[in-house]
Scaffold this active site. Structure first.
Site, short mmCIF file in Angstrom:
data_model
loop_
_atom_site.label_atom_id
_atom_site.label_comp_id
_atom_site.label_asym_id
_atom_site.label_seq_id
_atom_site.Cartn_x
_atom_site.Cartn_y
_atom_site.Cartn_z
N GLU A 38 -18.63 16.31 35.69
CA GLU A 38 -19.34 16.48 36.95
C GLU A 38 -19.85 17.93 36.97
OE1 GLU A 38 -17.02 15.74 40.49
OE2 GLU A 38 -18.71 16.32 41.78
N ARG A 262 -3.85 13.99 30.49
CA ARG A 262 -4.70 15.18 30.53
C ARG A 262 -3.95 16.35 29.92
NH1 ARG A 262 -7.30 15.49 35.19
NH2 ARG A 262 -7.73 17.70 35.16
N LYS A 272 -11.26 22.74 38.34
CA LYS A 272 -12.51 23.44 38.65
C LYS A 272 -12.50 23.99 40.07
CE LYS A 272 -14.93 20.05 36.92
NZ LYS A 272 -16.02 19.12 36.66
P1 ATP Z 1 -11.17 19.18 37.31
O1 ATP Z 1 -10.00 18.53 37.95
O2 ATP Z 1 -10.87 20.43 36.59
O3 ATP Z 1 -12.34 19.32 38.24
P2 ATP Z 1 -12.30 16.79 36.43
O4 ATP Z 1 -11.53 15.76 35.74
O5 ATP Z 1 -12.65 16.58 37.84
O6 ATP Z 1 -11.60 18.16 36.20
P3 ATP Z 1 -14.80 16.18 35.28
O7 ATP Z 1 -15.99 17.04 35.15
O8 ATP Z 1 -14.85 15.04 36.20
O9 ATP Z 1 -13.62 17.15 35.68
O10 ATP Z 1 -14.27 15.74 33.85
C1 ATP Z 1 -15.07 15.38 32.76
C2 ATP Z 1 -14.20 14.73 31.74
O11 ATP Z 1 -13.23 15.66 31.25
C3 ATP Z 1 -13.44 13.56 32.31
O12 ATP Z 1 -13.50 12.48 31.41
C4 ATP Z 1 -12.04 14.08 32.46
O13 ATP Z 1 -11.11 13.06 32.33
C5 ATP Z 1 -11.94 15.10 31.34
N1 ATP Z 1 -10.95 16.12 31.67
C6 ATP Z 1 -10.96 16.97 32.72
N2 ATP Z 1 -9.86 17.73 32.73
C7 ATP Z 1 -9.14 17.38 31.65
C8 ATP Z 1 -7.89 17.81 31.10
N3 ATP Z 1 -7.14 18.76 31.68
N4 ATP Z 1 -7.46 17.21 29.96
C9 ATP Z 1 -8.19 16.25 29.37
N5 ATP Z 1 -9.36 15.82 29.83
C10 ATP Z 1 -9.85 16.36 30.96
MG MG Z 2 -13.85 15.37 38.85
#
Ligand code: ATP
Ligand code: MG
Length: 557
Positions: A38, A262, A272
């Protein structure tokens, strides 16, 4: 773990893919993955885990990866983030097949919402968010139907269209799926599909004022792109039945969602939302501040892409949440830098040494190998003359026995140069050490030493006339605690390490370092790994300490 043919055991996602290939569910050309960030912030080390996993699988099995910007929330998303994300993935060493945006699918998603209404499987609800929450019940108490649940198909169609046309205020209506209000899976209790947001979108502008929810957008986007294996993190496990419900009820491509644990790293924040607060509240300078766990921050600090990829490999792919030690990441960084970083001399805290028996007007240029770990790295020349600098900490007036550095009456070798012996120390009024006087042994030159003189320690040093001033920034972990943000009643900003950044205003660097470029890794002998900061200018060189040579935290604990 190894199996009989001594092949390393495949992780569970590889096993799933191989099984799919074996039973002929897909062939290799059909294998399609996606990485769906995102664009509401910069990518962090957690994302690199997912990037390495998806692109790694595509490489191993000859499949493809789409980079999909999951941009369904116009409030938090920005084009700047889109650009930063692209750059970071490329820097990590990966190439995507297609670049797509969930917003590209807004028309299709709208049509699918209409299709669900037509099947009697979605309805417009005028209840507030709080009322919907309240009516949902709890896992043990079934939900209650909204009074709007039995609206006719015609009424729903015209209301949904009116929603799209901007006829209602934000928060006054949502579109919900009509599934099962007593399902033990809370996601089945008539999930919201669309909400009204009168907001400008970074790509679709003002075309839309209704936006799809994650659950209604993600699986369908996977289906549009024929994603065969949609890999996400464990918190989406409970969403999977709903993901499948949409694909089945819309009768579209059946992507398979697979969840893995994760990446969590101690001493490191990985959200983020929280990283944005660090930036907005000026706890750090920017998203790419070298202390940030963002890919851009790590790059600016001098981490290599290979070190990050190696780290992700070593972490592996797990089905259960776990906590990885940040020292593993640091180990991978040191391991790679040790191989690739050229060695240079820099004096962080200079102390002048006069070599009294060296001719006043003479300068020698002494060969110095660039990297003992890499025979192709060549060598450079270091100037040597009567006045040099060493680190202040490498001299003591009255040293203990085990201090194998410089002290009165003691010998040391100057790396790539001569053995010197110390005769005299010149002190100021308050007993501060101003300079040190030594003699050198002219037949002790490195590479042709026949002096027979012994020296227990070897010091780095710099010649006075030809060295230049620069700044160094010594970085340390941003957080003092193992699990920042997890103590009740304590805001994570209170857990910031106050000593995470120390600026040294006047360091000395060897001539060769004037050519340094950002991201080019160096080992400053005995001092750590450094790289030029991207904010440097020709007359203001700033070197970031990427990491110390040894793990200083291992001792503290
Ligand atoms: P955050 O919680 O930091 O905002 P998010 O999961 O909301 O992270 P996205 O941009 O939606 O962030 O994630 C893009 C991809 O990266 C998704 O497929 C998500 O599952 C993966 N991802 C995000 N954080 C992790 C993590 N700590 N370990 C493994 N994969 C991750
Ligand atoms: Mg997200």
């Amino acid at each position: 773990m190894e199996n009989n043919n001594s092949e390393v055991t495949k992780h569970f996602i590889e096993q799933i893919i191989e099984e799919d290939l074996n039973v002929g569910k897909w062939n290799q050309e059909q294998l399609q993955f996606r990485f769906p960030p995102e664009p509401n912030g910069f990518l962090h080390i957690g994302h690199s885990k997912s990037i390495c996993l998806n692109f790694g699988l595509a490489n191993d099995y000859n499949g493809k990866v789409n980079l999909r910007f999951d941009d369904t929330n116009p409030v938090t998303e920005k084009t700047d983030y889109v650009d930063a994300i692209r750059k970071d993935i490329q820097w990590l060493g990966f190439e995507w097949n297609k670049e797509v945006f969930t917003s590209d699918y807004f028309d299709q998603l709208y049509d699918w919402a209409v299709a669900l209404i037509q099947k009697g499987k979605a309805y417009v609800d005028d209840s507030t968010q709080e009322e919907i929450q309240e009516m949902k019940g709890t896992p043990t108490v079934p939900g209650k139907p909204s009074t709007y649940r039995e609206r006719t198909i015609e009424e729903n169609l015209s209301l949904f269209e009116a929603m799209k046309n901007g006829e209602f205020e934000e928060g006054t209506k949502v579109l919900r799926a009509k599934i099962d209000l007593s399902s033990p899976n809370m996601h089945f209790r008539d999930p919201v599909l669309y909400r009204i947001l009168h907001k400008h979108h970074h790509r679709t502008g003002d075309k839309w004022c209704i936006y799809p929810m994650y659950d209604f957008a993600h699986g369908q986007s996977d289906a549009i792109e024929s994603v065969t294996h949609s890999i996400c993190t464990l918190e989406f496990e409970n969403h999977r039945p709903l993901y499948e419900w949409f694909l089945n009820n819309l009768e579209i491509f059946e992507s398979r969602q697979i969840e893995f644990a994760r990446l969590n790293i101690n001493y490191t924040l990985m959200s983020k939302r929280k990283l944005l607060r660090l930036v907005e509240e000026n706890h750090v300078e920017s998203w790419d501040d070298p202390r940030m766990p963002t890919i851009s921050g790590m790059r600016r600090r001098g981490f290599t892409a290979r070190a990050i990829r190696n780290f992700c490999d070593k972490v592996g792919v797990a089905k259960r949440e776990n906590m990885i030690e940040v020292s593993l990441l640091e180990f991978c960084v040191r391991e790679d830098l040790n191989l690739v970083a050229e060695r240079r001399m820099a004096i962080l805290d200079p102390l002048k040494v006069v070599i009294t028996n060296y001719p006043e007007d003479k300068t020698e240029w002494l060969p110095a190998e660039n990297n003992p770990k890499d025979e192709n790295a060549g060598s450079r020349e270091l100037p040597f003359s009567r006045e040099i600098y060493i680190e202040r900490e490498d001299f003591m007036i009255d040293p203990p026995k085990k201090f194998f550095r410089l002290g009165i009456g003691r010998n040391v070798r100057l790396k790539h140069a001569y053995i010197i012996t110390c005769d005299q120390v010149i002190e100021g009024k308050n007993g501060e050490i101003i300079e040190v006087h030594c003699r050198y042994f002219s037949n002790s030159k490195s590479g042709s030493d026949n002096s027979g003189i012994k020296a227990k320690g070897t010091l780095h040093w710099l010649e006075a006339k030809n060295s230049s001033l620069a700044k160094a920034v010594l970085y340390d972990r941003l957080f003092n605690v193992e699990a920042p943000g997890s103590t009740e009643g304590v805001d994570f900003t209170e857990e910031i390490n106050p000593n995470s950044k120390q600026v040294l205003e006047n360091i000395l660097i060897e001539p060769e370092l004037l050519k340094a470029k950002p991201e080019q890794p160096f080992q400053f002998l005995r001092k750590g790994y450094f790289t030029l900061d991207s904010s440097s200018t020709e007359d203001n060189l700033i070197f970031n300490r990427t990491i110390t040579l040894k793990d200083a935290w291992a001792k503290k604990r």
